[in-house]
Design a protein around this motif. Structure first.
Motif, PDB file in Angstrom:
ATOM      1  N   LEU A 205      48.491  66.831  48.200  1.00  0.00           N
ATOM      2  CA  LEU A 205      49.180  68.073  47.828  1.00  0.00           C
ATOM      3  C   LEU A 205      50.126  67.843  46.665  1.00  0.00           C
ATOM      4  N   VAL A 206      50.856  66.727  46.755  1.00  0.00           N
ATOM      5  CA  VAL A 206      51.923  66.510  45.774  1.00  0.00           C
ATOM      6  C   VAL A 206      51.395  65.881  44.482  1.00  0.00           C
ATOM      7  N   ALA A 207      50.293  65.134  44.595  1.00  0.00           N
ATOM      8  CA  ALA A 207      49.825  64.368  43.427  1.00  0.00           C
ATOM      9  C   ALA A 207      49.583  65.216  42.175  1.00  0.00           C
ATOM     10  N   PRO A 208      48.985  66.417  42.287  1.00  0.00           N
ATOM     11  CA  PRO A 208      48.760  67.188  41.058  1.00  0.00           C
ATOM     12  C   PRO A 208      50.048  67.586  40.325  1.00  0.00           C
ATOM     13  N   VAL A 209      51.185  67.681  41.024  1.00  0.00           N
ATOM     14  CA  VAL A 209      52.409  68.046  40.298  1.00  0.00           C
ATOM     15  C   VAL A 209      53.250  66.830  39.916  1.00  0.00           C
ATOM     16  N   THR A 210      53.050  65.706  40.610  1.00  0.00           N
ATOM     17  CA  THR A 210      53.739  64.492  40.163  1.00  0.00           C
ATOM     18  C   THR A 210      52.694  63.651  39.445  1.00  0.00           C
ATOM     19  N   LEU A 211      52.601  62.418  39.792  1.00  0.00           N
ATOM     20  CA  LEU A 211      51.514  61.570  39.341  1.00  0.00           C
ATOM     21  C   LEU A 211      51.129  60.793  40.566  1.00  0.00           C
ATOM     22  N   THR A 212      50.041  60.044  40.496  1.00  0.00           N
ATOM     23  CA  THR A 212      49.711  59.222  41.647  1.00  0.00           C
ATOM     24  C   THR A 212      49.625  57.775  41.217  1.00  0.00           C
ATOM     25  N   GLY A 213      49.778  56.864  42.173  1.00  0.00           N
ATOM     26  CA  GLY A 213      49.753  55.443  41.857  1.00  0.00           C
ATOM     27  C   GLY A 213      50.216  54.639  43.059  1.00  0.00           C
ATOM     28  N   ALA A 214      49.970  53.344  43.003  1.00  0.00           N
ATOM     29  CA  ALA A 214      50.232  52.483  44.152  1.00  0.00           C
ATOM     30  C   ALA A 214      51.695  52.485  44.591  1.00  0.00           C
ATOM     31  N   SER A 215      52.597  52.807  43.654  1.00  0.00           N
ATOM     32  CA  SER A 215      54.007  52.716  44.015  1.00  0.00           C
ATOM     33  C   SER A 215      54.613  54.073  44.376  1.00  0.00           C
ATOM     34  N   MET A 216      53.774  55.107  44.506  1.00  0.00           N
ATOM     35  CA  MET A 216      54.350  56.433  44.730  1.00  0.00           C
ATOM     36  C   MET A 216      54.921  56.603  46.139  1.00  0.00           C
ATOM     37  N   GLY A 217      54.510  55.733  47.089  1.00  0.00           N
ATOM     38  CA  GLY A 217      54.824  56.003  48.485  1.00  0.00           C
ATOM     39  C   GLY A 217      56.141  55.468  48.994  1.00  0.00           C
ATOM     40  N   SER A 218      56.560  54.302  48.490  1.00  0.00           N
ATOM     41  CA  SER A 218      57.684  53.603  49.127  1.00  0.00           C
ATOM     42  C   SER A 218      58.933  54.458  49.205  1.00  0.00           C
ATOM     43  N   ALA A 219      59.362  55.009  48.061  1.00  0.00           N
ATOM     44  CA  ALA A 219      60.594  55.789  48.058  1.00  0.00           C
ATOM     45  C   ALA A 219      60.436  57.058  48.895  1.00  0.00           C
ATOM     46  N   LEU A 220      59.270  57.698  48.798  1.00  0.00           N
ATOM     47  CA  LEU A 220      59.028  58.901  49.598  1.00  0.00           C
ATOM     48  C   LEU A 220      59.169  58.609  51.084  1.00  0.00           C
ATOM     49  N   GLY A 221      58.580  57.500  51.521  1.00  0.00           N
ATOM     50  CA  GLY A 221      58.616  57.139  52.936  1.00  0.00           C
ATOM     51  C   GLY A 221      60.031  56.903  53.415  1.00  0.00           C
ATOM     52  N   LEU A 222      60.820  56.196  52.600  1.00  0.00           N
ATOM     53  CA  LEU A 222      62.202  55.898  52.983  1.00  0.00           C
ATOM     54  C   LEU A 222      63.043  57.162  53.069  1.00  0.00           C
ATOM     55  N   LYS A 223      62.900  58.002  52.044  1.00  0.00           N
ATOM     56  CA  LYS A 223      63.713  59.218  52.012  1.00  0.00           C
ATOM     57  C   LYS A 223      63.323  60.167  53.140  1.00  0.00           C
ATOM     58  N   ALA A 224      62.023  60.230  53.411  1.00  0.00           N
ATOM     59  CA  ALA A 224      61.583  61.094  54.509  1.00  0.00           C
ATOM     60  C   ALA A 224      62.075  60.561  55.855  1.00  0.00           C
ATOM     61  N   PHE A 225      62.267  59.248  55.922  1.00  0.00           N
ATOM     62  CA  PHE A 225      62.809  58.672  57.140  1.00  0.00           C
ATOM     63  C   PHE A 225      64.224  59.207  57.379  1.00  0.00           C
ATOM     64  N   ALA A 226      65.019  59.222  56.301  1.00  0.00           N
ATOM     65  CA  ALA A 226      66.367  59.793  56.427  1.00  0.00           C
ATOM     66  C   ALA A 226      66.286  61.250  56.870  1.00  0.00           C
ATOM     67  N   VAL A 227      65.356  61.974  56.300  1.00  0.00           N
ATOM     68  CA  VAL A 227      65.175  63.379  56.673  1.00  0.00           C
ATOM     69  C   VAL A 227      64.808  63.507  58.161  1.00  0.00           C
ATOM     70  N   ALA A 228      63.946  62.606  58.624  1.00  0.00           N
ATOM     71  CA  ALA A 228      63.520  62.663  60.027  1.00  0.00           C
ATOM     72  C   ALA A 228      64.686  62.405  60.971  1.00  0.00           C
ATOM     73  N   ILE A 229      65.541  61.461  60.590  1.00  0.00           N
ATOM     74  CA  ILE A 229      66.690  61.151  61.448  1.00  0.00           C
ATOM     75  C   ILE A 229      67.623  62.358  61.494  1.00  0.00           C
ATOM     76  N   ILE A 230      67.864  62.946  60.340  1.00  0.00           N
ATOM     77  CA  ILE A 230      68.786  64.080  60.293  1.00  0.00           C
ATOM     78  C   ILE A 230      68.169  65.325  60.921  1.00  0.00           C
ATOM     79  N   GLY A 231      66.902  65.576  60.630  1.00  0.00           N
ATOM     80  CA  GLY A 231      66.238  66.759  61.165  1.00  0.00           C
ATOM     81  C   GLY A 231      65.937  66.650  62.645  1.00  0.00           C
TER      82      GLY A 231
END
Ligand SMILES: Nc1ncnc2c1ncn2[C@@H]1O[C@H](COP(=O)(O)OP(=O)(O)OP(=O)(O)O)[C@@H](O)[C@H]1O
Ligand SMILES: [Mg+2]
Lengths: 290, 244
Positions: A205-231
């Motif tokens: 879903l997100v790739a067409p508006v950002t870019l894609t690549g091997a390093s796209m996931g790490s930061a997303l995963g970490l930040k979403a983890f913070a979101v999961a804890i708070i949410g």
């Protein structure tokens, strides 16, 4: 004012992505009290597999392939990294194992697809639509609809089907679920599969508006983890709210400070979460049963 | 129907049951009584696969089920209404009951009664437990203790079991509800449902049961026809003289 509105609208799409990934964390936490810390890599793999498939099938036909791949990838993570830790009631085994698997997946992706970011073909026109001077990409609308749709579908499955009810029963009381004849190990494998599937879906879903690549996931995963804890890790759509807040904060930071700092709010959020709830992360404090 | 031979089970290295042997004949109600900590719950947990026996054999209709996982044992027709009720709090009464029939709804039930008519059985449960019918959409976690107990029993019955294990169905209930629970058990017995009943109310349990076993510190100290046990002086002194 117009700029502010524009920034908020732009933050919504990426916020929904955080929401979907965080939703994936909830799925496995509910049934097994464990998380896949390679969730960002599941998203990245889904996106790159999608990039390869999309050339043959086009965007919409690529989706079922990526969803199936996500299911499989999540099941593999559970079998290799998590099952043994659950069996031995290891407190930290699954943390190390899912992080390690995430790194392996990332290396694998670098070898297959290279290290560079790549453009992902958009299925919709890339010219923004203008609403009262605020620009919205058609794909951003698809992201919001897709993310909410995916979460609602999973919720509907849990509520309506007997297998979904078995998932909720396992989350409520694993031992008692076993007495009903429910194979709770399989339910946990399934929740990992479903969790990676939602991440893979978020990836394409997100790739067409950002870019894609091997390093796209790490930061997303970490930040979403913070979101999961708070949410809220246990359940509910708090993750959507949390995701939106983070997404919007990021676009604001990117505009008013510098785009170089746009990852900072999420990571600061993560640090705050870790310092204020260090023991309550997975413990009783963060999960209250009905 | 259910046969237990020299069962040894416990928690970790602690052995709770020492070579326990008992049997539950088809269509009979057998009760297992004994004081707190005797190992009654542990016995039922070992039978339904919630804990893995260390040694011994458990036979269900002559098939060896020793060491199987609890879901596999359920699929062979053993239902267990566990100590502490253990209903699914976030699910409605109706959903709890449907999950009781999970093996039938999903076709995972081995032999014996298959899918059958789950809806008809649901109606029967609401006949037996009218209180549950009034609350069918209520979340199980918001039921009173007595209602939860009824739900736990009804949920176990929804498996359409070959053998039903009941762990203290009267626990924590007001006297009037205790009577109701025993009346229900008598009714199930009249339908020739095979049951193993664990109870603190030894007198009431022996009144309704066909056979009884007395468990003390993980060993059987007496067994026999329920009526005979009830008149046994030693059993009377130890379990029937007291208030419970
Ligand atoms: N999870 C556990 N871990 C370790 N020991 C346990 C566990 N559960 C029970 N025990 C021990 O096993 C023994 C038997 O317990 P069990 O629960 O089987 O007794 P019971 O006969 O059901 O008693 P009650 O009438 O109080 O329910 C007790 O000494 C108890 O302390
Ligand atoms: Mg007990």
């Amino acid at each position: 004012m117009q700029i502010l509105a524009q920034l908020i609208v732009s933050g919504i799409a990426v916020g929904m992505i955080y929401g979907v990934i965080a939703f994936g964390y909830q799925l496995t936490f509910a049934t097994s009290k464990t998380l896949n810390f390679g969730q960002g890599e599941a998203l990245m793999l889904g996106s790159l597999v999608g990039l390869t498939v999309v050339a043959f099938t086009g965007y919409w036909l690529m989706l079922p392939v990526v969803l199936a791949f996500g299911l499989l990838q999540g099941a593999v993570v559970e079998r290799l990294g998590v099952r043994q830790a659950i069996k031995t009631k290891s407190e930290s085994g699954w943390i190390m194992a899912t992080i390690a698997l995430g790194i392996i997946f990332k290396n694998l992706a670098e070898n297959i697809w290279g290290r560079d970011a790549m453009k992902f073909p958009s299925p919709l026109p890339e010219a923004p639509l203008s609403f009262a001077g605020v620009n919205v990409l058609p794909m951003e609308i698809v992201i919001v609809i897709g993310a909410i749709g995916m979460m609602l579908l999973v919720e509907l499955f849990n509520r309506r089907s007997i297998f979904g009810k078995a998932v909720v029963a396992t989350a409520n009381d694993r031992e008692a679920a076993g007495l009903m004849g429910i194979n709770t190990s399989l339910v946990i494998t399934f929740s990992y599969a479903l969790s990676s599937m939602t991440a893979a879906f978020a990836g394409v879903l997100v790739a067409p508006v950002t870019l894609t690549g091997a390093s796209m996931g790490s930061a997303l995963g970490l930040k979403a983890f913070a979101v999961a804890i708070i949410g809220g890790l246990s359940s509910g759509f708090g993750v959507v709210v949390g995701g939106l807040i983070l997404g919007i904060t990021e676009t604001l930071t990117g505009y008013y400070l510098s785009t170089g700092y746009k990852d900072v709010p999420g990571l600061v959020l993560l640090l705050l979460v870790l310092s204020f709830k260090p023991s309550g992360l997975f413990g009783r404090a963060s999960i209250k049963k009905v | 129907m259910l046969k237990v031979e020299k069962l040894v089970a416990g928690y970790g290295k602690v052995e709770v049951l020492h070579e326990l042997s008992l049997s539950v004949p088809e269509g009979k109600l057998v009760t297992l009584i004994g004081s707190n900590g005797a190992g009654k719950t542990t016995t039922l947990r070992a039978l339904s696969g919630m804990i893995r026996p260390q040694s011994g054999r458990i036979l269900l209709r002559d098939a060896d089920i020793t060491g199987l996982a609890s879901h596999e044992i359920a699929r062979r027709g053993m239902a267990h209404s566990p100590e502490g009720r253990r209903v699914f709090p976030a699910l409605s009464v109706a959903d709890n009951l449907l999950l009781g029939a999970f093996t039938r709804l999903t076709g995972t039930r081995g032999r014996g009664r298959g899918r059958g008519d789950v809806q008809r059985d649901l109606g029967r449960m609401f006949d037996i437990f009218p209180r549950l019918a009034e609350r069918r959409e209520q979340l199980a976690g918001t039921l009173s203790g007595g209602e939860q107990q009824m739900l736990a029993m009804a949920r176990a019955l929804m498996l359409s079991p070959e053998v039903l294990l009941l762990d203290e169905p009267s626990m924590g209930l007001a006297p009037k509800l205790v009577e109701e629970v025993f009346a229900t058990i008598a009714r199930l017995k009249a339908q020739r449902i095979t049951m193993l009943l664990v109870e603190q109310f030894a007198a009431a349990a022996l009144d309704v049961a066909d056979f009884g076993y007395v468990l003390e510190n993980g060993r059987l100290t007496a067994s026999g026809e329920a009526a005979t046990l009830k008149n046994d002086p030693a059993v009377r002194a130890a379990y029937l003289g007291q208030a419970h």
